[in-house]
Write a protein that holds these residues in place. Structure first.
Motif, short mmCIF file in Angstrom:
data_model
loop_
_atom_site.label_atom_id
_atom_site.label_comp_id
_atom_site.label_asym_id
_atom_site.label_seq_id
_atom_site.Cartn_x
_atom_site.Cartn_y
_atom_site.Cartn_z
N PHE A 1 0.67 -1.14 -0.09
CA PHE A 1 0.21 0.02 0.02
C PHE A 1 0.84 1.27 -0.17
CE2 PHE A 1 -4.33 1.74 2.00
CZ PHE A 1 -4.23 2.53 0.90
N LEU A 2 1.98 1.39 1.15
CA LEU A 2 2.80 2.49 0.92
C LEU A 2 3.72 2.60 -0.43
CD1 LEU A 2 3.81 2.35 4.62
CD2 LEU A 2 2.73 3.95 3.69
N GLY A 3 4.01 1.23 -1.13
CA GLY A 3 4.61 1.46 -2.39
C GLY A 3 3.92 2.07 -3.20
N VAL A 4 2.55 1.65 -3.31
CA VAL A 4 1.73 2.25 -4.42
C VAL A 4 1.58 3.68 -4.18
CG1 VAL A 4 -0.87 2.22 -5.16
CG2 VAL A 4 0.43 0.25 -4.73
N ILE A 5 1.19 4.20 -2.69
CA ILE A 5 1.36 5.54 -2.46
C ILE A 5 2.65 6.26 -2.75
CG2 ILE A 5 1.29 7.40 -0.72
CD1 ILE A 5 -0.62 5.43 0.76
N LEU A 6 3.73 5.79 -2.49
CA LEU A 6 5.03 6.32 -2.94
C LEU A 6 5.13 6.62 -4.57
CD1 LEU A 6 7.85 7.24 -2.17
CD2 LEU A 6 8.60 4.70 -2.41
N LEU A 7 4.69 5.54 -5.42
CA LEU A 7 4.57 5.58 -6.87
C LEU A 7 3.74 6.53 -7.11
CD1 LEU A 7 5.61 4.23 -9.64
CD2 LEU A 7 3.42 2.82 -9.08
#
Length: 153
Positions: free
Chosen positions: A6-12
């Motif tokens: 989830f945090l990776g998607v937000i980072l992207l």
């Protein structure tokens, strides 16, 4: 594992949108998750972060006064126009409403809120919470459009 994704998607998304604030915040949270005992750190950030952020925003709002970029004469000049009065009133309203919004954020963290003279007045005199000079500017714009429309009739 889901939180990492989830945090990776937000980072992207932050990277693609070129949103530096969200990018930095997401990287900071990801780095905090890597630390030993990160649960305690993240719990503290979750419980106190809004108040720390509001304090930082309040200090930022006061810096132009401290540096002399904004002086009392500027305030008095601003209050000589309808735009200045509407902007001040909107700042006060935003501060009071933001105090309610913080409660909502604490109850529903998935809801985000963007947290300056009128805002300070609301904080000091009405126990509001400093937030959203951009919101106050938007409210001011809308009200001034209505006033101009009424006056041009």
């Amino acid at each position: 594992m889901e939180s990492w994704i989830f945090l990776g998607v937000i980072l992207l998304i932050a990277f693609i949108a070129k949103n530096q604030s969200l990018l930095i915040a997401t990287i900071a949270v990801l780095l905090l998750k890597l630390l030993p005992h990160s649960d305690k750190i993240l719990t503290t950030l979750n419980q106190r972060g809004i108040n720390w952020g509001v304090t930082l925003i309040s200090a930022t709002i006061l810096v132009p006064i401290a540096t002399g970029d904004i002086v009392l004469k500027d305030l008095l000049d601003t209050l000589k126009s309808p735009l200045g009065w509407v902007a001040t009133i909107c700042g006060v309203l935003v501060a009071v409403l933001s105090s309610k919004g913080v409660g909502l954020i604490n109850q529903s963290p998935e809801v985000t809120v963007a947290l300056v003279f009128g805002t300070i007045m609301g904080v000091v005199f009405l126990k509001g919470i400093a937030a959203g000079p951009v919101i106050a500017a938007g409210m001011t714009y809308c009200i001034m459009q209505v006033i101009q429309t009424v006056m041009n009739r």
